[in-house]
Design an enzyme around this catalytic site. Structure first.
Site, PDB file in Angstrom:
ATOM      1  N   SER A  22       0.845  -1.190   0.000  1.00  0.00           N
ATOM      2  CA  SER A  22       0.000   0.000   0.000  1.00  0.00           C
ATOM      3  C   SER A  22       0.888   1.251   0.000  1.00  0.00           C
ATOM      4  CB  SER A  22      -0.884  -0.033   1.253  1.00  0.00           C
ATOM      5  OG  SER A  22      -2.034   0.740   1.084  1.00  0.00           O
ATOM      6  N   PRO A  23       0.450   2.320  -0.661  1.00  0.00           N
ATOM      7  CA  PRO A  23       1.282   3.527  -0.671  1.00  0.00           C
ATOM      8  C   PRO A  23       1.459   4.099   0.732  1.00  0.00           C
ATOM      9  CG  PRO A  23      -0.935   3.975  -1.526  1.00  0.00           C
ATOM     10  CD  PRO A  23      -0.820   2.492  -1.379  1.00  0.00           C
ATOM     11  N   CYS A  25       3.562   7.294   2.771  1.00  0.00           N
ATOM     12  CA  CYS A  25       4.474   8.436   2.850  1.00  0.00           C
ATOM     13  C   CYS A  25       5.632   8.104   3.778  1.00  0.00           C
ATOM     14  CB  CYS A  25       3.753   9.656   3.422  1.00  0.00           C
ATOM     15  SG  CYS A  25       2.539  10.342   2.305  1.00  0.00           S
ATOM     16  N   GLN A 101       1.973   6.148  -6.821  1.00  0.00           N
ATOM     17  CA  GLN A 101       0.714   6.819  -6.527  1.00  0.00           C
ATOM     18  C   GLN A 101       0.856   8.302  -6.865  1.00  0.00           C
ATOM     19  OE1 GLN A 101      -0.798   7.506  -2.466  1.00  0.00           O
ATOM     20  NE2 GLN A 101      -2.730   6.577  -3.100  1.00  0.00           N
ATOM     21  N   TYR A 183      -7.810  14.157   0.293  1.00  0.00           N
ATOM     22  CA  TYR A 183      -6.891  14.963  -0.519  1.00  0.00           C
ATOM     23  C   TYR A 183      -7.647  15.545  -1.719  1.00  0.00           C
ATOM     24  CZ  TYR A 183      -3.516  13.227   2.772  1.00  0.00           C
ATOM     25  OH  TYR A 183      -2.869  12.958   3.943  1.00  0.00           O
ATOM     26  N   LEU A 302      -6.030  -2.882   7.940  1.00  0.00           N
ATOM     27  CA  LEU A 302      -5.964  -3.900   8.987  1.00  0.00           C
ATOM     28  C   LEU A 302      -6.096  -5.316   8.445  1.00  0.00           C
ATOM     29  CD1 LEU A 302      -7.654  -2.226  12.093  1.00  0.00           C
ATOM     30  CD2 LEU A 302      -5.238  -2.699  11.682  1.00  0.00           C
ATOM     31  N   ARG A 325       0.883  -1.137   7.232  1.00  0.00           N
ATOM     32  CA  ARG A 325       1.729  -1.211   8.422  1.00  0.00           C
ATOM     33  C   ARG A 325       2.326  -2.585   8.674  1.00  0.00           C
ATOM     34  NH1 ARG A 325      -2.889   1.649  11.717  1.00  0.00           N
ATOM     35  NH2 ARG A 325      -3.991   0.518  10.078  1.00  0.00           N
TER      36      ARG A 325
HETATM   37  C1  LIG Z   1       3.123   5.758   7.420  1.00  0.00           C
HETATM   38  C2  LIG Z   1       1.907   5.719   6.542  1.00  0.00           C
HETATM   39  C3  LIG Z   1       1.863   6.512   5.402  1.00  0.00           C
HETATM   40  C4  LIG Z   1       0.760   6.455   4.537  1.00  0.00           C
HETATM   41  N1  LIG Z   1       0.782   7.170   3.371  1.00  0.00           N
HETATM   42  C5  LIG Z   1      -0.198   6.974   2.448  1.00  0.00           C
HETATM   43  C6  LIG Z   1      -0.083   7.506   1.147  1.00  0.00           C
HETATM   44  O1  LIG Z   1       0.922   8.111   0.761  1.00  0.00           O
HETATM   45  N2  LIG Z   1      -1.116   7.294   0.287  1.00  0.00           N
HETATM   46  C7  LIG Z   1      -2.218   6.575   0.643  1.00  0.00           C
HETATM   47  O2  LIG Z   1      -3.132   6.421  -0.166  1.00  0.00           O
HETATM   48  N3  LIG Z   1      -2.328   6.021   1.863  1.00  0.00           N
HETATM   49  C8  LIG Z   1      -1.337   6.185   2.761  1.00  0.00           C
HETATM   50  N4  LIG Z   1      -1.400   5.547   3.964  1.00  0.00           N
HETATM   51  C9  LIG Z   1      -2.523   4.618   4.221  1.00  0.00           C
HETATM   52  C10 LIG Z   1      -2.083   3.178   3.859  1.00  0.00           C
HETATM   53  O3  LIG Z   1      -1.785   3.047   2.488  1.00  0.00           O
HETATM   54  C11 LIG Z   1      -3.187   2.170   4.232  1.00  0.00           C
HETATM   55  O4  LIG Z   1      -4.311   2.440   3.447  1.00  0.00           O
HETATM   56  C12 LIG Z   1      -3.554   2.240   5.710  1.00  0.00           C
HETATM   57  O5  LIG Z   1      -2.393   2.295   6.520  1.00  0.00           O
HETATM   58  C13 LIG Z   1      -4.409   1.059   6.140  1.00  0.00           C
HETATM   59  O6  LIG Z   1      -3.745  -0.158   5.851  1.00  0.00           O
HETATM   60  P1  LIG Z   1      -2.923  -0.985   6.988  1.00  0.00           P
HETATM   61  O7  LIG Z   1      -3.892  -1.258   8.112  1.00  0.00           O
HETATM   62  O8  LIG Z   1      -2.477  -2.237   6.268  1.00  0.00           O
HETATM   63  O9  LIG Z   1      -1.785  -0.140   7.432  1.00  0.00           O
HETATM   64  C14 LIG Z   1      -0.340   5.622   4.856  1.00  0.00           C
HETATM   65  C15 LIG Z   1      -0.293   4.858   6.032  1.00  0.00           C
HETATM   66  C16 LIG Z   1       0.808   4.879   6.853  1.00  0.00           C
HETATM   67  C17 LIG Z   1       0.842   3.998   8.066  1.00  0.00           C
END
Ligand SMILES: Cc1cc2nc3c(=O)[nH]c(=O)nc-3n(C[C@H](O)[C@H](O)[C@H](O)COP(=O)(O)O)c2cc1C
Length: 357
Positions: A22-23, A25, A101, A183, A302, A325
């Site tokens: 997943s993207p 930052c 992205q 955004y 999650l 994460r």
């Molecule tokens: C450190 C961090 C940076 C993130 N940056 C972006 C981003 O640049 N673009 C985006 O669409 N989502 C971003 N997200 C959201 C994640 O892509 C993801 O959708 C979200 O963390 C839920 O998934 P997870 O539970 O597997 O972490 C970010 C999440 C984290 C933790």
């Protein structure tokens, strides 16, 4: 037989499995330059070594004022594309598909890094004045954005298109348009953040026009053999706001302009959103959009366990899972999940002596 580890093909691009990065930052460019550096290469590269099918960069800003923070990746010039070449080459050499992205933060631009509090930063600290659909701040403490003129909105569409063309030159095999998380494009979709009276505001057709026009322009600028994905917030969790029915209709229209996959996230546009978070909480959005719009979807949020990811894909709830994460905690998660699900996958040759059979 694991379905999670079966390949998936979008246009001419085949991904070795359905576990995608997943993207995320990283806030790790030199302040202001937006150029990928060693951090991005190692961070993205490790997840390719770890076995993911597709490795996506963080939100890369299509214009400088579209960055979330002064340390974000950019794709607004050819120098930005050149700086990403080592990452795309390395990701591909490991058997993963490199994706980027494309993003614009709109009224949520110019904030600090999360580990420095994440609050808006003003010009004296290297920030800038944000832009948005209307002069409505995101939340108390956020600056009032400048409202884009109609001609300037067209400029944003052109910036996405130019960024897509540059991404192809940088070696990316897929692009994702960021239309989620409050955004810029999401700000245009929502009646709460978009109170424009021109063709980019008003009714559903007006508010979705930017998303559709960006998708159309990106599709035309990116090689036909490679896929275009769109990340949306399927709901903004506020009565009267953008919801699942709106998302299904948008997915149908995006499919009509050649979008290949909807990456189904949620929330982020309104600080008073009523959001309940639990394992796989956004999977039902991916399922509904897949069923009702008849388009390939990705589920995110999650998803942390091998059996859970397998069940989502095998149960037809989504075609791929995107993981954030958990892949930060463990870049080798796909290799571990393959062992757990008894799927035979290739390990990097350099690591073969560590593979348990
Ligand atoms: C450190 C961090 C940076 C993130 N940056 C972006 C981003 O640049 N673009 C985006 O669409 N989502 C971003 N997200 C959201 C994640 O892509 C993801 O959708 C979200 O963390 C839920 O998934 P997870 O539970 O597997 O972490 C970010 C999440 C984290 C933790």
């Amino acid at each position: 037989m694991s379905v999670l580890f079966t390949p998936i093909r979008l246009r001419e691009l085949e991904m070795r499995n359905r576990i995608w990065v997943s993207p995320m930052c990283e806030y790790s460019c030199e302040q202001q330059d937006g150029l990928a550096n060693e951090w991005h290469l190692v961070h993205l590269g490790s997840r390719a070594v770890g076995g993911a099918g597709l490795v996506m960069t963080e939100a890369a800003a299509v214009t400088p004022e579209g960055r979330i923070s002064p340390w974000d990746l950019g794709i607004w010039s050819d120098a930005h594309a050149d700086a990403l070449l080592p990452s795309t080459r390395f990701i591909e050499a490991q058997g993963a598909a490199p994706a980027i992205q494309l993003a614009h933060a709109g009224r949520k631009a110019s904030t600090n890094r999360p580990w420095a509090g994440g609050k808006p930063v003003g010009a004296p600290e290297g920030g800038w004045e944000p832009w948005g659909p209307s002069a409505l701040p995101y939340a108390p403490g956020y600056p009032e954005p400048h409202a884009y003129s109609t001609a300037e909105v067209r400029g944003v569409i052109d910036a996405f298109a130019a960024a897509a063309a540059r991404s192809a030159r940088a070696g990316f095999k897929a692009v994702e348009i960021h239309a989620a998380h409050g955004y810029l494009i999401h700000q245009f979709l929502s009646p709460f953040s978009n109170q424009r009276t021109d063709e980019f505001g008003g009714d559903y057709d007006g508010r979705t026009r930017l998303a559709i026009e960006v998708a159309r322009a990106v599709r035309e600028s990116f090689p036909r053999e490679f896929p275009v994905l769109v990340r949306i917030s399927a709901s903004e969790y506020v009565e009267g706001g953008w919801d699942l029915d709106d998302s299904v209709e948008l997915a149908c229209r995006l499919k009509g302009v050649g979008v290949d996959l909807i990456d189904c996230s949620s929330g982020g546009n309104l600080p008073h959103q009523q959001l309940r978070v639990y394992p796989g909480y956004q999977v039902p959005f991916a399922r509904s959009i897949k069923e009702r719009a008849g388009i390939t979807t990705g589920a995110v949020g999650l998803i942390t366990a091998a059996e859970q990811a397998e069940a989502i894909v095998a149960g037809g709830e989504a075609d791929v899972v995107l993981m954030g994460r958990e892949l930060l905690r463990d870049p080798y998660w796909p290799l571990h999940a393959a062992r757990e699900l008894r799927a035979e996958v290739e390990w990097p040759k350099q690591y073969l002596r560590a593979k348990l059979s």
